[in-house]
Design an enzyme around this catalytic site. Structure first.
Site, mmCIF file in Angstrom:
data_model
loop_
_atom_site.group_PDB
_atom_site.id
_atom_site.type_symbol
_atom_site.label_atom_id
_atom_site.label_comp_id
_atom_site.label_asym_id
_atom_site.label_seq_id
_atom_site.Cartn_x
_atom_site.Cartn_y
_atom_site.Cartn_z
ATOM 1 C CG ASP A 31 -0.752 9.434 -3.049
ATOM 2 O OD1 ASP A 31 0.029 10.416 -1.999
ATOM 3 O OD2 ASP A 31 -2.050 9.246 -2.518
ATOM 4 C CB ILE A 32 -5.120 7.154 -0.012
ATOM 5 C CG1 ILE A 32 -6.543 6.245 -0.060
ATOM 6 C CG2 ILE A 32 -5.190 8.446 0.242
ATOM 7 C CD1 ILE A 32 -6.958 5.945 1.377
ATOM 8 C CD GLN A 95 6.651 16.244 5.757
ATOM 9 O OE1 GLN A 95 7.471 16.789 5.910
ATOM 10 N NE2 GLN A 95 7.378 14.774 6.835
ATOM 11 C CG HIS A 101 5.752 10.779 1.650
ATOM 12 N ND1 HIS A 101 5.696 10.863 3.209
ATOM 13 C CD2 HIS A 101 4.872 11.222 1.138
ATOM 14 C CE1 HIS A 101 4.922 11.983 3.141
ATOM 15 N NE2 HIS A 101 4.795 12.574 1.924
ATOM 16 C CG LEU A 102 10.648 9.101 -4.470
ATOM 17 C CD1 LEU A 102 11.841 11.069 -4.393
ATOM 18 C CD2 LEU A 102 12.008 8.637 -4.598
ATOM 19 C CG HIS A 103 4.124 12.841 -3.289
ATOM 20 N ND1 HIS A 103 3.171 12.189 -3.732
ATOM 21 C CD2 HIS A 103 5.130 12.827 -2.449
ATOM 22 C CE1 HIS A 103 2.956 12.876 -2.186
ATOM 23 N NE2 HIS A 103 4.507 13.450 -1.749
#
Ligand code: AMP
Ligand code: ZN
Length: 118
Positions: A31-32, A95, A101-103
């Site tokens: 993740d950025i 969201q 997307h799965l964190h």
């Protein structure tokens, strides 16, 4: 023309990401804006806007995303202490990118329940 989907662009390799895993079904990358010492996203290679768009035939794909998360948790050193996996669905859930997307987050303790604020 519609703006291309950011995560579809990452899957296609047209936008850079720090990819940690990719196969014919899923792509995983850091993740950025990490919210934990380890924070990766596991996404389907195919565009699915929200969890509400899932069809029964997508069940194996969602399972594969969680099994991928398990392998990555071991690889990234967060399996032993535990990790959190989250799908945010819709605006109220937070969201912001409309490609599911799965964190996967780990490397720190996390509160429960996830309020107020997070
Ligand atoms: P959500 O708020 O559940 O939709 O999560 C979207 C996540 O995508 C956030 O945690 C963002 O930090 C992350 N994100 C946005 N743009 C990028 C990017 N270019 N590369 C990696 N992660 C990103
Ligand atoms: Zn997409």
């Amino acid at each position: 023309m519609n703006k291309p989907c950011l995560f579809c662009e990452i899957v296609a390799g047209r936008i850079d990401a720090d990819i940690v895993y990719q196969d014919d079904q899923v792509t995983a990358f850091h993740d950025i804006h990490p919210q934990a010492p380890v924070h990766v996203l596991v996404i389907p290679n195919r565009h699915i806007p929200t969890m509400l768009d899932l069809e029964p035939e997508d069940a194996p794909l969602i399972g594969h995303m969680h099994v991928t998360a398990k392998h990555l948790a071991h690889e990234l050193g967060i399996a032993d202490n535990g990790y959190r996996s989250i799908f945010n669905c819709g605006t109220a859930a937070g969201q912001t990118v409309w490609h599911i997307h799965l964190h996967i987050m780990g490397g720190r303790s996390m509160g429960w329940p996830p309020w107020p604020g997070n």
